[in-house]
Motif scaffolding. Structure first.
Motif, PDB file in Angstrom:
ATOM      1  N   ILE A 196      30.708 -35.215 -49.581  1.00  0.00           N
ATOM      2  CA  ILE A 196      32.164 -35.762 -50.083  1.00  0.00           C
ATOM      3  C   ILE A 196      32.485 -36.975 -50.315  1.00  0.00           C
ATOM      4  CG2 ILE A 196      32.909 -35.557 -47.615  1.00  0.00           C
ATOM      5  CD1 ILE A 196      34.789 -33.738 -50.734  1.00  0.00           C
ATOM      6  N   SER A 197      31.443 -37.613 -49.588  1.00  0.00           N
ATOM      7  CA  SER A 197      31.569 -39.357 -49.666  1.00  0.00           C
ATOM      8  C   SER A 197      31.255 -39.839 -50.793  1.00  0.00           C
ATOM      9  CB  SER A 197      30.478 -39.760 -48.456  1.00  0.00           C
ATOM     10  OG  SER A 197      29.224 -39.197 -48.757  1.00  0.00           O
ATOM     11  N   ARG A 198      30.715 -38.977 -51.789  1.00  0.00           N
ATOM     12  CA  ARG A 198      30.465 -39.286 -53.185  1.00  0.00           C
ATOM     13  C   ARG A 198      31.582 -39.248 -54.004  1.00  0.00           C
ATOM     14  NH1 ARG A 198      26.379 -37.136 -57.808  1.00  0.00           N
ATOM     15  NH2 ARG A 198      25.340 -38.767 -57.244  1.00  0.00           N
ATOM     16  N   TYR A 199      32.470 -38.492 -53.809  1.00  0.00           N
ATOM     17  CA  TYR A 199      33.895 -38.498 -54.543  1.00  0.00           C
ATOM     18  C   TYR A 199      34.610 -39.452 -54.002  1.00  0.00           C
ATOM     19  CZ  TYR A 199      32.104 -34.815 -57.573  1.00  0.00           C
ATOM     20  OH  TYR A 199      31.546 -34.210 -58.725  1.00  0.00           O
ATOM     21  N   ILE A 200      34.558 -39.668 -52.696  1.00  0.00           N
ATOM     22  CA  ILE A 200      35.387 -40.713 -52.033  1.00  0.00           C
ATOM     23  C   ILE A 200      35.234 -41.815 -52.774  1.00  0.00           C
ATOM     24  CG2 ILE A 200      36.166 -41.849 -49.906  1.00  0.00           C
ATOM     25  CD1 ILE A 200      35.772 -39.313 -48.399  1.00  0.00           C
ATOM     26  N   ALA A 201      33.761 -42.348 -52.893  1.00  0.00           N
ATOM     27  CA  ALA A 201      33.441 -43.575 -53.495  1.00  0.00           C
ATOM     28  C   ALA A 201      33.833 -43.609 -54.757  1.00  0.00           C
ATOM     29  CB  ALA A 201      32.022 -43.554 -53.281  1.00  0.00           C
ATOM     30  N   TYR A 202      33.618 -42.361 -55.532  1.00  0.00           N
ATOM     31  CA  TYR A 202      33.895 -42.417 -56.901  1.00  0.00           C
ATOM     32  C   TYR A 202      35.243 -42.670 -57.335  1.00  0.00           C
ATOM     33  CZ  TYR A 202      34.905 -39.891 -61.375  1.00  0.00           C
ATOM     34  OH  TYR A 202      35.395 -39.834 -63.026  1.00  0.00           O
TER      35      TYR A 202
END
Lengths: 522, 368
Positions: free
Chosen positions: A475-481
């Motif tokens: 999920i961290s990818r989408y937070i970063a995105y």
């Protein structure tokens, strides 16, 4: 016996309550302790706690609609979003003024982007309307300058609206002019009395003079040449603006019910919208609904983040436990060498380690080459071990392993070997002795290691990003995105908040099952 | 030096030429031969590093003998793992399992032996009552005092009714009073239950008060194996004489040996009669050992045939029940005499010249 039957608080020798006396005695120590931690405390508060609180707040904060379209939001209260009709003229009149002001202040695109998160397409409607809305104002301007060219003079406006009567006589104009004046002052380049007027002030003036009869007494009290100009305009037989018609001409997006429902739904200052979004729900006119299956991404990712983090933690326990046991039971000199090997990853850059896994795991990589060479795998069927969940689990387990071994080691170090010996002497087989006597005493270490590994894993970004492909990202990818690419900070904050809540919940469950007292780091 | 002693043929535990080395260079236990009879309370006594604990660990199965055989009830046990030996053991730090209650600790050996629940409870209760801890079954070890933990550890080692119990300095962590009480308690239990006990300690008082037999260890060997009284009264070499109780040593050379009398010429030229123990011929150097309480300072009480020597009082210490007087005798400044605090006993002053005496039979000529 008699002297201990005393009511009330215990007293010190001088008669003050004992508690107070103790507090006074300890105050110096407390102040000193506080002073010692103060630098760190301030640092953490300023650079960590406050930004986090701000981010958490962003996940529910939604002032932008109300701030950008204040009149529209008020007018929309009378509109029924569940009906089939788009709002009527009154709302469009409010929108006309709001939007022109917003366009002058260049806020309309921000609002467009914000609402675009909820209902794609709004952004382009806002952009195109932003380019065309001032035509309404310019038309009104022509009407007024046709009646009297003096309307064009900013100094005259400045004179009229300096008077307190203007608020009563021409309320819409007064507010539009105020927004203009504020903007000019903020820019600081020109005097308000000399700057070019925004077209919206003419729109507002036309509304003031046509939508209702202005208060005659108040008009008369305006500074000269206010009464004269206003009365002349009134006498000229003005036509009210057909705001609805005008907006639909600029962009027919305004005729869509969906757009109005979105504005209405997001007009309150706080919203659950980001959270709904983060949980794959959406707010529709029919209430909260799950998104269509093809648009659900976040729940799946949360779920994947959780189970993969648990798998990684479990792998760390399985691999770390024997190593920690060995470390705790070897001679000190041998154990130290082994300990250096355990700590070695800490001295290597995370990126280097992750990249190393890429080299090892890829299809033309070391491990595949080795398997092919040994004949275990045919050259055509090289294993896919990277850019998927397998790759993420392998690399993350390797990276988090020291965080499992160290707490385990420090706990195991405190378990004297005599316990296992005692169990054996009492007749327990080596396995029973381990399972019934040694293992229970190492649980605090497992607990500490698991919490550490799991919490680190759940928020990990770089490694899954590099070796996880599309199937192995967290999920961290989408937070970063959403933080850095889509700039939807509210959603990023909501995702982060959900993650935080999940960790806290698991922590609570863990406390209930294992007991947080059972966590030891040494 | 010593092989089997008491217990006759029916040796229950036997060490047969056992050796142990940890590093392959030095022997920690050198050629140990020892047999323990059934029901015997044997203490292994010695300074730290003397090999006594290693012997115990080999018997328990936690260390393997480098050479030699260990037999339990006639069966060689060298290759039997500890959990199959059925030997009860009490550890120095008690080793009570901290995550189990007292009752669970006691039930553990019964559980692994797959006893039924009711039988288990009954035995646990009996064992707890045996050590007067019946009310503590539900507590955790950490909630008990050191002495209580000690009792529980004892009960746990006995609850599965082993025929042999090993104790590794079990009282080391207790204070003096509690230790004395537990010494009594342990011997009482051991004799009541008729179990064979091997007890390791470095405390000679403990060894003397508790044991049927004491094996004095030094340098990986048993220096003497004997009942406490024999050990104290008749040490066979100067290490044992020094190690057990207080001892006065006078050095000299054997002048001649006539039957059970050896004439020793002390280093200051004085000739005394001794009992030859560890000396065989004239000209040998010897250490003469006399127990402080066998030295008489009151001339009136001297036994006939007693040997007298001149002495100078250096120090007088009042210890309540006894007086402890340090003298200079035959050039030795550390000659100690203990006298009972009797009404007619004189308190000596430092500097006083006195005459002391002892029976030649109390004075043993040992190895130098």
């Amino acid at each position: 016996m008699s002297d201990i039957t005393q009511d009330g608080p215990m007293l010190a020798a001088d008669g003050t309550p004992l508690k107070k006396s103790l507090a006074r005695a300890l105050r110096r120590q407390k102040i000193r302790a506080l002073m010692l931690i103060a630098p760190l405390l301030i640092f953490v508060l300023v650079t960590f706690i406050a930004p986090i609180a701000d981010m958490l707040f962003r996940s529910v904060e939604n002032q932008i609609v109300r701030d950008t379209l204040p009149r529209t939001v008020v007018a929309l209260k009378d509109w029924n979003p569940d009906g089939e009709e788009i709002p009527g003229e009154a709302v469009f009149q409010a929108l006309n003024l709001d939007f022109q002001i917003a366009a002058e202040e260049k806020n309309h695109t921000k609002l467009g982007s914000r609402l675009n998160y909820e209902s794609p397409g709004i952004s382009s409607v806002f952009r195109s309307t932003g380019r065309g809305a001032d035509k309404i104002g310019k038309d009104a301007e022509k009407t007024f300058t046709g009646i009297d060219p003096r309307w064009k003079d900013p100094a005259i406006w400045a004179g009229i609206f300096a008077s307190p009567e203007a608020e009563t006589a021409l309320p819409r104009s007064a507010r539009a002019y105020e927004a203009f004046a504020k903007s000019v002052r903020a820019e600081g380049k020109k005097e308000v009395a000399k700057a070019k007027l925004w077209p919206v002030v003419f729109s507002a003036l036309l509304d003031d003079l046509t939508l209702a009869q202005p208060d005659a007494a108040a008009v008369a009290a305006l500074p000269a040449p206010g009464p004269e100009l206003v009365n002349a305009a009134l006498a000229a037989g003005l036509q009210p603006i057909d705001a609805k018609q005008a907006f639909l001409e600029i962009n027919d997006g305004w005729s869509k019910l969906d757009l109005w429902q979105t504005i209405s739904a997001y007009s309150p200052p706080y919203t659950a919208g980001y959270f709904l979004n983060a949980a794959d729900f959406e707010q529709t006119s029919h209430g909260i609904e799950a998104r269509p299956p093809s648009e659900r991404i976040y729940l799946k990712l949360f779920w994947r983040t959780l189970w993969m983090s648990m798998t990684i933690t479990a792998c760390c326990i399985l691999l770390g436990y024997p190593v920690a046991w060995l470390l705790a039971n070897l001679r000190a000199s041998t154990a130290n060498v082994l300990m250096i090997l355990v700590l070695l990853p800490f001295w290597t850059s995370l990126l280097v380690r992750t990249s190393a896994w890429k080299v090892l795991l890829q299809q033309q990589g070391v491990i595949n080459d080795l398997l092919v060479w040994m004949g275990l795998v045919s050259d055509g069927n090289r294993l896919v071990m990277i850019n998927n969940q397998f790759g993420t689990i392998i690399a993350m387990t390797h990276i988090l392993l020291p965080f499992m071994i160290l707490p385990l080691y420090s706990v195991m170090k405190t378990v004297p070997p005599s316990y296992v010996r005692a169990a054996k002497s009492l007749g327990a087989t080596p396995w029973t002795a381990f399972w019934r006597v040694y293992f229970p005493q190492s649980i605090p270490g497992i607990g500490a290691g698991s919490i550490l590994c799991f919490i680190l894993a759940i928020g990990y970004y770089i490694t899954p990003e590099l070796v996880g492909g599309t199937e192995g990202v967290f999920i961290s990818r989408y937070i970063a995105y959403h933080i850095s690419t889509s700039l939807n900070w509210g959603l990023a904050a909501a995702l982060g908040t959900i993650l935080l809540a999940a960790v806290l919940l698991l922590y609570y469950v863990y406390d209930k099952i294992v007991g947080i007292d059972n966590v030891k780091l040494g | 030096m010593t092989d089997a002693t008491t217990g006759g043929d029916a040796a229950f535990v036997e060490f047969d030429h056992v050796q142990k080395s940890y590093d392959g260079e030095t022997l920690v236990v050198k050629d140990l031969n020892l047999s323990i009879a059934k029901g015997e309370f044997l203490t292994m006594l010695g300074p730290s590093g003397s090999g006594k604990t290693t012997c115990l660990m080999m018997l328990a199965g936690f260390e393997t003998a480098t050479h030699g055989e260990i037999r339990l009830a006639g069966r060689e046990i060298n290759n039997i793992p500890p959990h199959k030996r059925g030997i009860g053991m009490v550890f120095q730090n008690y080793a009570l399992f901290p995550h189990m209650t007292v009752a669970e600790n006691l039930a553990f050996p019964l559980e692994v032996r797959k006893l039924g629940k009711s039988e288990r409870e009954q035995k646990v209760k009996r064992a707890l009552d045996m050590v007067q801890m019946g009310a503590f079954g539900g507590r955790r070890p950490a909630q008990l005092s050191g002495g209580q933990q000690q009792r529980i550890a004892l009960a746990r080692a006995l609850v599965f009714e082993p025929e042999l119990v090993l104790m590794d300095e079990p009282l080391g962590a207790l204070d003096k009073q509690l230790r004395e009480h537990m010494q009594f308690e342990i011997t009482r239990l051991a004799h009541e239950l008729g179990i064979t006990t091997v007890y390791v300690t470095h405390d000679q008082t403990e060894a003397l008060t508790m044991s049927d037999n004491v094996a004095v260890f030094d340098d990986g060997r048993i220096q003497q194996l004997a009942p406490p009284a024999v050990l104290y009264e008749e040490p066979e070499n100067s290490f044992v004489a020094q190690f057990i109780g207080e001892n006065n040593t006078l050095e000299g050379v054997v002048q001649e040996i006539k039957g059970d009398i050896a004439v020793v010429k002390l280093d200051d030229g004085e000739l005394i009669d001794c009992k030859p123990v560890n000396v065989s011929k004239a000209g040998e150097r010897t250490r003469v050992s006399i127990r402080p309480e066998r030295v008489e300072t009151n001339k009136a009480r001297l036994q006939p045939g007693a040997h007298t020597l001149k002495a100078e009082v250096l120090e007088f210490i009042y210890m309540g029940d006894i007086y402890r007087t340090r003298l200079r005798v035959a050039g030795n400044d550390d000659f100690v005499v203990k006298t009972r605090n009797a009404p007619d006993q004189k308190r000596m002053q430092p500097g006083e010249q006195i005459e002391i005496g002892w029976l030649p039979s109390d004075c043993r000529a040992l190895d130098a």
